[in-house]
Write a protein that holds these residues in place. Sequence first.
Motif, mmCIF file in Angstrom:
data_model
loop_
_atom_site.group_PDB
_atom_site.id
_atom_site.type_symbol
_atom_site.label_atom_id
_atom_site.label_comp_id
_atom_site.label_asym_id
_atom_site.label_seq_id
_atom_site.Cartn_x
_atom_site.Cartn_y
_atom_site.Cartn_z
ATOM 1 N N ALA A 1 0.810 -1.275 0.028
ATOM 2 C CA ALA A 1 -0.015 0.068 0.072
ATOM 3 C C ALA A 1 0.984 1.334 0.002
ATOM 4 O O ALA A 1 0.722 2.010 -0.603
ATOM 5 C CB ALA A 1 -0.886 0.039 1.199
ATOM 6 N N GLU A 2 1.974 1.185 0.714
ATOM 7 C CA GLU A 2 2.825 2.081 0.733
ATOM 8 C C GLU A 2 3.595 2.376 -0.658
ATOM 9 O O GLU A 2 3.683 3.523 -1.298
ATOM 10 C CB GLU A 2 4.131 1.993 1.705
ATOM 11 N N PHE A 3 3.896 1.310 -1.342
ATOM 12 C CA PHE A 3 4.387 1.402 -2.671
ATOM 13 C C PHE A 3 3.432 2.063 -3.706
ATOM 14 O O PHE A 3 3.981 3.023 -4.570
ATOM 15 C CB PHE A 3 4.800 -0.129 -3.013
ATOM 16 N N ALA A 4 2.279 1.623 -3.489
ATOM 17 C CA ALA A 4 1.121 2.270 -4.269
ATOM 18 C C ALA A 4 0.903 3.655 -4.291
ATOM 19 O O ALA A 4 0.529 4.475 -5.128
ATOM 20 C CB ALA A 4 -0.154 1.530 -4.241
ATOM 21 N N ARG A 5 1.329 4.447 -3.011
ATOM 22 C CA ARG A 5 1.236 5.809 -2.673
ATOM 23 C C ARG A 5 2.547 6.573 -3.580
ATOM 24 O O ARG A 5 2.518 7.560 -3.525
ATOM 25 C CB ARG A 5 1.148 5.971 -1.147
ATOM 26 N N ARG A 6 3.444 5.929 -3.991
ATOM 27 C CA ARG A 6 4.702 6.628 -4.234
ATOM 28 C C ARG A 6 4.546 7.009 -5.628
ATOM 29 O O ARG A 6 3.791 6.215 -6.589
ATOM 30 C CB ARG A 6 5.894 5.642 -4.203
ATOM 31 N N GLU A 7 4.977 7.889 -6.239
ATOM 32 C CA GLU A 7 5.321 8.454 -7.706
ATOM 33 C C GLU A 7 6.482 7.878 -8.125
ATOM 34 O O GLU A 7 7.568 8.540 -7.674
ATOM 35 C CB GLU A 7 5.301 9.787 -7.489
ATOM 36 N N ARG A 8 6.583 7.215 -9.200
ATOM 37 C CA ARG A 8 7.755 6.682 -9.756
ATOM 38 C C ARG A 8 7.972 7.548 -11.065
ATOM 39 O O ARG A 8 6.998 7.496 -11.845
ATOM 40 C CB ARG A 8 7.702 5.314 -10.072
ATOM 41 N N ARG A 9 9.068 8.360 -11.190
ATOM 42 C CA ARG A 9 9.223 9.064 -12.338
ATOM 43 C C ARG A 9 10.356 8.651 -13.371
ATOM 44 O O ARG A 9 10.345 9.390 -14.306
ATOM 45 C CB ARG A 9 9.345 10.414 -11.823
ATOM 46 N N PHE A 10 11.199 7.679 -12.866
ATOM 47 C CA PHE A 10 12.499 7.217 -13.467
ATOM 48 C C PHE A 10 13.127 8.321 -14.401
ATOM 49 O O PHE A 10 13.610 8.217 -15.453
ATOM 50 C CB PHE A 10 11.776 6.260 -14.688
ATOM 51 N N GLY A 11 13.305 9.508 -13.775
ATOM 52 C CA GLY A 11 14.163 10.687 -14.233
ATOM 53 C C GLY A 11 13.305 11.496 -15.020
ATOM 54 O O GLY A 11 13.803 12.643 -15.531
ATOM 55 N N GLY A 12 12.080 11.368 -15.183
ATOM 56 C CA GLY A 12 11.129 11.970 -16.060
ATOM 57 C C GLY A 12 10.408 13.018 -15.224
ATOM 58 O O GLY A 12 10.633 13.266 -14.339
ATOM 59 N N LEU A 13 9.534 13.609 -15.902
ATOM 60 C CA LEU A 13 8.670 14.486 -15.025
ATOM 61 C C LEU A 13 7.192 14.140 -15.028
ATOM 62 O O LEU A 13 6.555 14.370 -14.104
ATOM 63 C CB LEU A 13 8.156 15.919 -16.140
ATOM 64 N N VAL A 14 6.620 12.904 -15.570
ATOM 65 C CA VAL A 14 5.488 12.476 -15.511
ATOM 66 C C VAL A 14 5.637 11.260 -14.534
ATOM 67 O O VAL A 14 6.313 10.132 -14.689
ATOM 68 C CB VAL A 14 4.996 12.119 -16.700
ATOM 69 N N ALA A 15 4.640 11.186 -13.463
ATOM 70 C CA ALA A 15 4.654 10.150 -12.417
ATOM 71 C C ALA A 15 3.981 8.887 -13.400
ATOM 72 O O ALA A 15 3.164 8.944 -14.020
ATOM 73 C CB ALA A 15 3.811 10.491 -11.434
ATOM 74 N N LYS A 16 4.986 7.587 -13.020
ATOM 75 C CA LYS A 16 4.118 6.485 -13.517
ATOM 76 C C LYS A 16 3.379 5.677 -12.527
ATOM 77 O O LYS A 16 3.778 5.969 -11.229
ATOM 78 C CB LYS A 16 5.189 5.563 -14.255
#
Length: 252
Positions: A234-249
């Motif tokens: 659930a904590e993971f699901a709240r994270r924004e993964r951006r991989f260096g870009g600007l848009v959260a995946k």
Amino acid sequence: MSNAAAPATEGPDRSEAPAHVAIIMDGNGRWAAARGLPRAEGHRRGVEALRRVVRASHELGIRYLTIFSFSSENWSRPASEIGDLFGLLRRFIRNDLASLHRDGVKVRIIGEREGLESDICALLNEAEELTRDNTRLTLVVAFNYGSRQEIAKAAQKLAREIAEGKRDPATIDAETLGAHLDAPDIPDPDLIIRTSGEQRLSNFLMWQAAYSELVFVPIHWPDFDKAALESAIAEFARRERRFGGLVAKTAS
Ligand code: IPE
Ligand code: IPE
Ligand code: MG
């Protein structure tokens, strides 16, 4: 990742589940000390937690579960404790391999096999061989594993290819090096969980963790269960993964 074909289970939405969860199973010794028990008892209860978490991983739709079971640096522990840990691995494979196989678990081992006793090597090979065609969950056991050692070994393989005239040094990039690590076909972990409150990697999957989300939980490994795994997810699901870009995946 699509879970379209996965059966429904209770608990959180399966689409939240990261494809690859890696766990630093820490705190067996502290769990035992807090109860006035020998460290070996903490390790034994740690194996029970592992069984629970493998089962929960199936249920939650996780595809790859990597567990840190013995580090290259754990050789610095007393011989009796090393003996206990190796004994538990032997027993885990002997007792649990058939049921893991029945449950469709594919076992993979990463880490250095050279120098290990031959009966352990035989068990590791047997586990991989028996389960090689399973597809439900891949359980990657990091045993006698250190990330720096793994990267150094990959560098050696590449150097050998160059020495044999099979490779131009200019072809070595991050992808090539990654392809020479111990399990190049397994995707990088989406989520790395460490139990027992320490906030470090301790030489675990340092290459593969470049964009992993890290979740540190205070509970000791023998107390870890499905609810604790769900809460880390659930904590993971709240994270924004951006991989260096600007848009959260979205999480996975
Ligand atoms: C994790 O528990 C098991 C291994 C490292 C093999 P520990 O044995 O590290 O437990 P603590 O950290 O001393 O409590
Ligand atoms: C990491 O835990 C290794 C495993 C869980 C197998 P350690 O207990 O060995 O790590 P440190 O020494 O606290 O960094
Ligand atoms: Mg520890």
